[in-house]
Design an enzyme around this catalytic site. Sequence first.
Site, short mmCIF file in Angstrom:
data_model
loop_
_atom_site.label_atom_id
_atom_site.label_comp_id
_atom_site.label_asym_id
_atom_site.label_seq_id
_atom_site.Cartn_x
_atom_site.Cartn_y
_atom_site.Cartn_z
N ASP A 141 -7.06 1.80 -2.52
CA ASP A 141 -8.04 1.26 -2.86
C ASP A 141 -9.48 1.12 -2.19
OD1 ASP A 141 -5.77 0.47 -4.55
OD2 ASP A 141 -6.06 -1.52 -4.14
N GLN A 153 -8.46 0.66 1.50
CA GLN A 153 -7.25 0.42 2.19
C GLN A 153 -6.78 1.59 2.93
OE1 GLN A 153 -4.83 -2.87 1.08
NE2 GLN A 153 -6.89 -3.14 2.03
N ARG A 179 -4.33 -11.58 -5.36
CA ARG A 179 -5.12 -10.56 -4.62
C ARG A 179 -6.30 -10.17 -5.11
NH1 ARG A 179 0.15 -8.93 -6.06
NH2 ARG A 179 0.12 -7.24 -7.66
#
Length: 809
Positions: A64, A80, A181
Amino acid sequence: MRVRRRAQALVIALALGLSPVLSASPASAGEVWNYPEFPYQPTTYSEAYRGQFHFSSQQGWMNDPNGLVYANGEYHFFYQHNPHGLAWDTMHWGHATSPDLVHWTQKPIALEPDVHPGTLFSGGGVVDKDNTSGLKTGADDPIVVFANTDGVSVYYSNDNGRTFQAYDKGRKRITIPVQSRDPKVTWDAAHKQWVMVVWSENDGDNHGNGVEIYTSPNLLDWTHSSRYSAQWLFECPDLFQIPVDGDPNRKKWVLTTASGKYVVGDLDGTGFHADDAEPQLMDFGTNYAGGTFYAAQTFNNAPDGRVVQMAWQAGNVGTTWTGNATFPAELGLVSTPNGPRITRTPVDALSSLASGRKEIKKQDVKEGGANPFKGVRADTYEISATVDVAKSTAQQIAFGLHVRSDGGADRTVAYDKAAGTLDGHPVGLKNGKLDLRLLVDRGQLEVFADGGKYSLSDNVNFDSATDSQGIRLYAQGGTAKLDGAVFRRLNSSWGTGQSTLDTDLGDRWNAVSGSWTDVSAGKQGRGSGNGFYLSTRTAADGVYQGDVSLGTAQAAGLTFRANDRGEGYTANIDKEGKVKLWRPGHDIATYSTPVTADSTHHLKVTTEGSRIRVFLDNGTDPVIDATDDTYTGGRYGVNVFNGTATLQNLNTGGAGFDAFPTAKWATTGGNWTTAADGLHGSSTGDGFYLSERTGDDFTYEGDLSVTNGTATGLTFRADDKGEGYTATLDTSGQVKLWRPGKDLATHDTAITEGRTYHVKVRAEGDRIRVWLGDGTSPVIDVTDGTYRSGRFGVNAYRGNIVAQHLRIG
C-alpha cells in the site's frame, strides 16, 4: 497489509511464485543507532519487467501507498515495505521522492520496526503548513504521518522526511476497541479542522465494514464524531475534496476504499453524507489485495489544489522486487446524468520522458488491411488515438501490444462495438467517438478513455526483445474509421537523483571512473586506481567540505577545480597516515596524522586564487596552506584510490559544525559526521567526539538533539577516552550529570526526540551547574572533585544525535 490478512499476503506471494527472502537473511527490524537504514543493493532499473516510468522499490516487497505528501518543494511517496525479502513480512515504511511525480529517487527507510514503536501498517500523512500541531522545530514544514492498528499513533519529521520521530513515544492518540487500521487525514477548510477516517470492523452495525470519523484542531488531540458504515468500505479509506467540473465554488467530498470503489457527498463538520449510497468503481483493474489496482491514496498538499492518486499493483514481480505503483493520475469530478463521476488522467509531467513522436493521420483501417503502425517498434511508450465508432462498421477495433514476428502479442486492448465495452468493461463515447490513451511499460499497462472516466490498470510481463516490440492496430468484421493517433516513446525516469548523498551541489553527478553506489553512509566509490565522481557544478574560489571514510581504500578525498576527467586538485586522507593535497603528477603538500580505516574524517578546502588551504576534522587552523596556480576553476567532485571508500555531506557553503576554536577533534567510540545542520553522532553505546581544547573553570554551552534513541550531552574535563563529566539529555525524561561509574544528579523533565535543547554548564572548582533552555536557575547544582581539568566534547549514547553552536566562555 494488515493483521487479519497477513496469511493472505503470504498466499499472494506464493501464488506469484515468490521466495520469501532475497537471500539467506530473514526479514528484520531496524536498529536505532544506524537509523535511517538504506538496505538496498545497486540496480540500474533495467531488469526484465521493471517499470521504466512506474515506481517500484529498489529492492524488496512493496504494497500500500502510505502518507503521500507534497512537502518543502518535492513529492514524498511512502509505502508498505519489506526491504529484506520478496514477500510480505516485518512492515517498514519505504520512502521515495520526486520533483515532478515522474522521476523518483529511492530514499532510506522512513519508519522502521524497533526504531519507531507501534504497528507500522498502512496510514496517511499531511503537511502541517500552519504548524497546528506545534511540532515544527526548523525551517521545514513538518510532515506528520499516522499508523498503527486498533488505534492511531502519530509520527513526524522536521527534516523533510529524512528522519521521523514518534510523538509521545508512539502511544496511541486514538484507541479503537475493535479491529481497525489505515488512518487517512485531510484538512476540512470549511470547518477549520483536520478530519481522519479509519477503517474499523464494527460488529455492532449492519455490515461490519465502515470508517470511524474523527476531528482535530491540531493533529494530536482527536474527537470521535461519527461513523459511516457500508459493506463495500473495506480497508485503506481515502477522503478528499474536489471541484465538480473544475468549478472551485462547487466542491464535493469523495470517500474511497481499497478496492477503488467510491461515493460522492458532503462533510457537515461531524459526518460524511453520500449523495448516493451505491458506490462507483474508479478503475477496472483487478481490485483486490494482490491485484492490479488496490489501496489507492491521494497526495496531501499537492500544488495548485490538484488531487493526484497512486495505487498498489502487486502483479509486477522481478528478481529483486515485488510490486509497483500505478502511474500518478490527476483526479477530476465531472457531471453526468447519473451524478458526479471520478476521472483519472496521467499527470502532465509524463511528457518530460517523451521522444520519437510519430503522428498517424486519418485513415480507414480495414479487416486484413494495412497496419497504421507498421514499422513502429518500441519497448515503453504511449499511444493516443481517436476512433469514430459511429462511422465504423468493424465489430471489433483492437491494439496489439508488443507484437512478435509470428503475429502474436503480449497484450491486446479491444473495443467491442456491439457490447460497447473496452477490454471487457463499459466505456462511454463522445459524439460517437472513442478517445483512447495507452501507457505501455515493461511490466505495466494503463488504459484511459472517455475523458478519464474509464481507467484500467494492469500488470503485463511485456517481452522487451527486439523481435517483440511491434504495435498493431486492426479491425475485425468491417472497417474502423481512425480519426488519428499519436505515438511517443517514453524514456526511463530512473537515475536522476541522489538516494543517500547529502549535498548542496544538486543531483546531477556522473561517474568518470571507478564504480559508485548508494549506501546508508553516503556515496560509496570503488577504484582499482583513481576513481572520480563529479558534480556538474563548477567554481573558482570558495569553500568545499565533506566527510571521508576510507574503508579498504588507500586514499579518498575531495576533488575541485577539475575538468571532465577529474584532472584538478584533490585533498585526501591517505591510509599511510597523512592528509595530502595533489594534482596529476605532483604532490603539492602533505600533513602527517593518524588515519584508521574504520574512522570518518571531515575535510574542508578553501580556495582564494592560487592559495589553497585544507582543514581537518573541524579544526580552525589549516593543516595545509599552499599555493598553486595550475587550475583556476572547474568541477566539484570526490575521489577514491585503490579500494573502497564512502563520501558524505558535500557542501560548498559555510554550513556545518559551528563550534569554538580548536586545532581538531577526534573520535572515541561511535561514528561522527559533519552535516549542513551540525555535528551528527551515532553510537550503540557511549561515543565521544573530543576537541583538543581543554579547560578547568569555564562556561560551556550548545544546542543538542536526540534524533532517535536514548541520550546526548556535553562532555568536559575529559581525558582522550572521554572519561570526565557529561551533562546529558536523556529521552527517558531527565537531564543528568554523570561521570564514569556514578550519576551525580538528575532533573526530571520531558526530553523529546527530534527537538533541539540548549544546554549550559558552568564549572568552578568542585561546583558544577547545569542549565536547560533559557532558564535563569540551574536544574542541577552539585559538587564533585574527581576531574579538575580536561577536554571539551560531545557524547552520544545508544542512538543518533545532533550538536551545534558550541561555545566556551
